[in-house]
Design an enzyme around this catalytic site. Structure first.
Site, mmCIF file in Angstrom:
data_model
loop_
_atom_site.group_PDB
_atom_site.id
_atom_site.type_symbol
_atom_site.label_atom_id
_atom_site.label_comp_id
_atom_site.label_asym_id
_atom_site.label_seq_id
_atom_site.Cartn_x
_atom_site.Cartn_y
_atom_site.Cartn_z
ATOM 1 N N GLY A 60 8.096 -2.788 -7.232
ATOM 2 C CA GLY A 60 8.945 -2.298 -8.105
ATOM 3 C C GLY A 60 8.063 -0.632 -8.408
ATOM 4 O O GLY A 60 8.757 0.382 -8.572
ATOM 5 N N LEU A 79 0.770 -11.669 0.816
ATOM 6 C CA LEU A 79 0.257 -10.570 1.053
ATOM 7 C C LEU A 79 0.105 -10.570 2.653
ATOM 8 O O LEU A 79 -0.198 -11.488 3.207
ATOM 9 C CB LEU A 79 -1.180 -10.299 0.406
ATOM 10 C CG LEU A 79 -1.206 -10.029 -0.926
ATOM 11 C CD1 LEU A 79 -2.746 -9.993 -1.565
ATOM 12 C CD2 LEU A 79 -0.565 -8.690 -1.306
ATOM 13 N N HIS A 113 -23.129 11.262 -0.090
ATOM 14 C CA HIS A 113 -22.751 12.288 -1.059
ATOM 15 C C HIS A 113 -21.978 13.483 -0.597
ATOM 16 O O HIS A 113 -22.587 13.914 0.237
ATOM 17 C CB HIS A 113 -23.919 12.795 -1.992
ATOM 18 C CG HIS A 113 -23.642 13.709 -2.989
ATOM 19 N ND1 HIS A 113 -22.959 13.334 -4.282
ATOM 20 C CD2 HIS A 113 -23.676 14.929 -3.081
ATOM 21 C CE1 HIS A 113 -22.704 14.645 -5.062
ATOM 22 N NE2 HIS A 113 -23.452 15.579 -4.349
HETATM 23 P P1 FAD Z 1 7.046 -12.352 7.293
HETATM 24 O O1 FAD Z 1 6.749 -10.866 7.300
HETATM 25 O O2 FAD Z 1 8.192 -12.571 6.168
HETATM 26 O O3 FAD Z 1 7.527 -12.664 8.671
HETATM 27 C C1 FAD Z 1 8.400 -13.736 8.977
HETATM 28 C C2 FAD Z 1 9.340 -13.492 9.928
HETATM 29 O O4 FAD Z 1 9.918 -14.798 10.322
HETATM 30 C C3 FAD Z 1 10.209 -12.679 9.832
HETATM 31 O O5 FAD Z 1 10.509 -11.366 10.864
HETATM 32 C C4 FAD Z 1 11.803 -13.238 10.024
HETATM 33 O O6 FAD Z 1 12.890 -12.602 10.658
HETATM 34 C C5 FAD Z 1 11.176 -14.674 10.861
HETATM 35 N N1 FAD Z 1 12.025 -15.611 10.582
HETATM 36 C C6 FAD Z 1 12.268 -16.546 9.577
HETATM 37 N N2 FAD Z 1 13.073 -17.516 9.750
HETATM 38 C C7 FAD Z 1 13.199 -17.751 11.115
HETATM 39 C C8 FAD Z 1 13.652 -18.517 11.817
HETATM 40 N N3 FAD Z 1 14.256 -19.788 11.385
HETATM 41 N N4 FAD Z 1 13.799 -18.214 13.211
HETATM 42 C C9 FAD Z 1 13.203 -17.156 13.762
HETATM 43 N N5 FAD Z 1 12.623 -16.139 13.126
HETATM 44 C C10 FAD Z 1 12.479 -16.462 11.675
HETATM 45 N N6 FAD Z 1 1.789 -7.130 1.707
HETATM 46 C C11 FAD Z 1 0.646 -6.346 1.581
HETATM 47 O O7 FAD Z 1 -0.386 -6.936 1.898
HETATM 48 N N7 FAD Z 1 0.420 -5.096 1.417
HETATM 49 C C12 FAD Z 1 1.615 -4.113 1.143
HETATM 50 O O8 FAD Z 1 1.192 -3.153 1.084
HETATM 51 C C13 FAD Z 1 2.602 -4.882 0.982
HETATM 52 N N8 FAD Z 1 3.833 -4.141 0.759
HETATM 53 C C14 FAD Z 1 5.047 -4.696 0.666
HETATM 54 C C15 FAD Z 1 6.059 -4.261 0.272
HETATM 55 C C16 FAD Z 1 7.314 -4.498 0.310
HETATM 56 C C17 FAD Z 1 8.539 -3.487 -0.097
HETATM 57 C C18 FAD Z 1 7.350 -6.012 0.581
HETATM 58 C C19 FAD Z 1 9.076 -6.464 0.265
HETATM 59 C C20 FAD Z 1 6.602 -6.737 0.847
HETATM 60 C C21 FAD Z 1 5.486 -5.970 1.109
HETATM 61 N N9 FAD Z 1 4.104 -6.852 1.320
HETATM 62 C C22 FAD Z 1 2.975 -6.185 1.283
HETATM 63 C C23 FAD Z 1 4.258 -8.395 1.458
HETATM 64 C C24 FAD Z 1 4.186 -8.561 2.987
HETATM 65 O O9 FAD Z 1 5.224 -7.814 3.790
HETATM 66 C C25 FAD Z 1 4.140 -10.199 3.298
HETATM 67 O O10 FAD Z 1 3.164 -11.006 2.297
HETATM 68 C C26 FAD Z 1 4.117 -10.572 4.606
HETATM 69 O O11 FAD Z 1 5.090 -9.680 5.432
HETATM 70 C C27 FAD Z 1 4.108 -11.955 4.903
HETATM 71 O O12 FAD Z 1 3.862 -12.284 6.145
HETATM 72 P P2 FAD Z 1 4.509 -13.572 6.974
HETATM 73 O O13 FAD Z 1 3.758 -13.645 8.408
HETATM 74 O O14 FAD Z 1 4.236 -14.633 5.969
HETATM 75 O O15 FAD Z 1 6.163 -13.255 6.957
#
Ligand code: FAD
Length: 469
Positions: free
Chosen positions: A191, A323, A448
């Protein structure tokens, strides 16, 4: 049905899944990734970390040109923002990075299946079967499956998303024009970052937060300092308040806010609901297989194995901070442990950053937690006001705070509010990962004039011998 048997099928190509897939391939596994989006990189690359930082960087430059150049003696006409161009640049950054992941998959011979994955359970040989639906429908088989399906934005029953006026971060990263008044529900990092983007570009921004403090769980002094800084920039706050609903009235959106003084109606153009994210298990078939969940999150053991043997989970889907770097580290450690390596994620040293300006970055325990847990500590603090480089940059807001064990001085937590705190925190993470002390930082030569000297001065201040305080 494909005849091929993969060593590992990864579901989800976010920072957890794609990094795990590449590391597994490096370790010699035959890997398939199933991703339901057309592009790789998950929430992080497509609608999270990367597009938000691209817009933060653009809006920061705009703000500097508009409000700060003059102080440096740079005289320019008041700048105007071309939102379309800004969005096109952001999309280009995202495309280059998502294409980069697809390229890395090819390079590492990771096979990609575009479609929605559903777990079908083990066959008679004990291998896991995964159904892929969509244009390239298939059933694929793997010795192991890694769930990395991530998370989605939480929706409030009183404020359902309509994709237009009441929106999540996804739409806020794509507004076609600067909204007149953006109401942000939730004073967490999403936010505040997205509120900052539109505030800098000219929107009025009001943040409504249920708790008395911003960025829940952060160090109190950092949270207070950040709120002061954002207020100075023009962001408005309604703390300990709740948005009970919103309705359209004469073409305007009217939100009902329950605050301490009673209910207020606030006119706005958009409402961003940023009250948290929840694990995405829908459609995966976890319930059918009896995979254990706790408060919606998949339960795993030290090997990231779920309650069903052969099925693993990482990232936003499991416990811990949501994250990208946490997800990626878990991905690497999970597949290395599959190969018998003794890898581990150091959960005590996961940095968290709010990319506002000033930035807020922290790692380890907060002063509040240390007090609650009765841990004896000493603290050192140094204000950027006393740092030469910060003065040159005209960015003197904020401080570095180091919390160290009373006996021995081992660093327990570091909290930074200030310019480039996101980069400065890396030194603290490294020192803490090695079990280092404030004295280790104090004894290290820092170039520095750099902002990093403020970290050293805070370390010196732990024993009250900072030079420039
Ligand atoms: P995700 O990135 O959510 O990826 C999961 C993938 O699985 C998605 O592409 C989805 O389409 C796919 N999927 C889901 N279900 C299925 C299915 N059944 N079959 C096939 N594919 C599927 N974190 C940071 O560390 N730094 C930041 O600056 C930061 N900024 C952010 C800003 C915003 C606006 C948001 C919303 C999040 C931010 N985050 C940030 C958090 C970060 O994006 C997440 O923690 C991270 O993406 C999680 O990674 P993940 O691999 O667990 O899942």
């Amino acid at each position: 049905m494909s005849e091929e048997i993969f060593d590992l099928i990864v579901i989800g190509a976010g920072p957890g899944g794609y990094v795990a897939a590449i590391r597994a391939a490096q370790l010699g596994m035959k890997v398939a990734v199933v991703e339901k989006r057309e592009t790789m990189g998950g929430v992080c690359l497509n609608e999270g970390c990367i597009p938000s930082k691209a817009l933060l960087d653009t809006s920061e430059l705009f703000h500097l040109a508009k409000d700060r150049f003059a102080g440096h003696g740079i005289e320019v006409a008041p700048p105007a923002i071309n939102v379309g161009k800004m969005m096109a640049r952001k999309d280009d950054v995202v495309r280059k990075l998502t294409d980069g992941v697809a390229f890395l998959f090819k390079k590492n011979k990771v096979q990609t299946f575009i479609g929605e994955a559903k777990l079908l359970g083990a066959n008679q040989q004990g291998d896991q079967q995964v159904q892929v639906s969509g244009a390239a429908a298939a059933t694929i088989t793997g010795k192991k499956v890694l769930l990395a399906s991530g998370s989605e934005a939480v929706q409030l029953p009183s404020l359902p998303f309509d994709g237009e006026s009441v929106v999540s971060a996804r739409e806020t990263l794509c507004f076609p024009e600067v909204p007149g008044h953006l109401l942000v529900v939730g004073g967490g990092y999403i936010g505040l970052e997205l509120g900052s983007v539109w505030l800098r570009l000219g929107a009025q921004v009001t943040v409504v937060e249920m708790l008395p403090r911003l960025v829940a769980g952060s160090d109190g002094q950092v949270a207070d300092g950040l709120m002061r800084a954002l207020k100075k920039q023009g962001m408005r706050f309604m703390m300990e308040a709740k948005v009970a609903g919103a309705e359209k009235r004469d073409g305007k959106l009217v939100a009902k806010v329950e605050a301490q003084g009673g209910v207020q109606e606030i006119e706005c153009d958009k409402v961003l609901v940023a009250v948290g994210r929840r694990p995405l298990t829908e459609g995966l078939g976890v319930e059918g297989l009896g995979i254990r969940l706790e408060r919606g999150r998949v339960v795993v053991d030290a090997d990231y194995q779920t309650s069903v043997p052969g099925i693993y989970a990482i990232g936003d889907l499991i416990a811990g901070p949501m994250l990208a770097h946490k997800a990626s580290d878990e991905g690497v450690v999970c597949v290395e442990r599959m190969q018998g390596e003794p890898s581990e994620v150091d959960y005590a040293c996961i940095p968290g950053i709010c990319y506002t300006w000033p930035e807020a970055a922290s790692v380890g325990k907060t002063e509040e937690t240390l007090k609650e847990q009765g841990i004896s500590y000493k603290s050192g603090k140094f204000n950027f006001m006393g740092n030469g480089r910060a003065k040159c940059m005209d960015e003197t807001e904020g401080f570095v705070k180091i919390l160290a064990e009373s006996e021995g001085g081992r660093v327990l937590g570091v909290h930074i509010l200030g310019p480039r705190a996101s980069d400065l925190i890396a030194e603290a993470v490294t020192v803490m990962s090695f079990g280092g002390s404030a004295e280790d930082i104090a004894l290290t030569v820092h170039a520095h004039p750099t902002l990093s000297e403020a970290v050293r001065e805070a370390a010196l201040d732990v024993d009250k011998r900072a030079i420039h305080a």
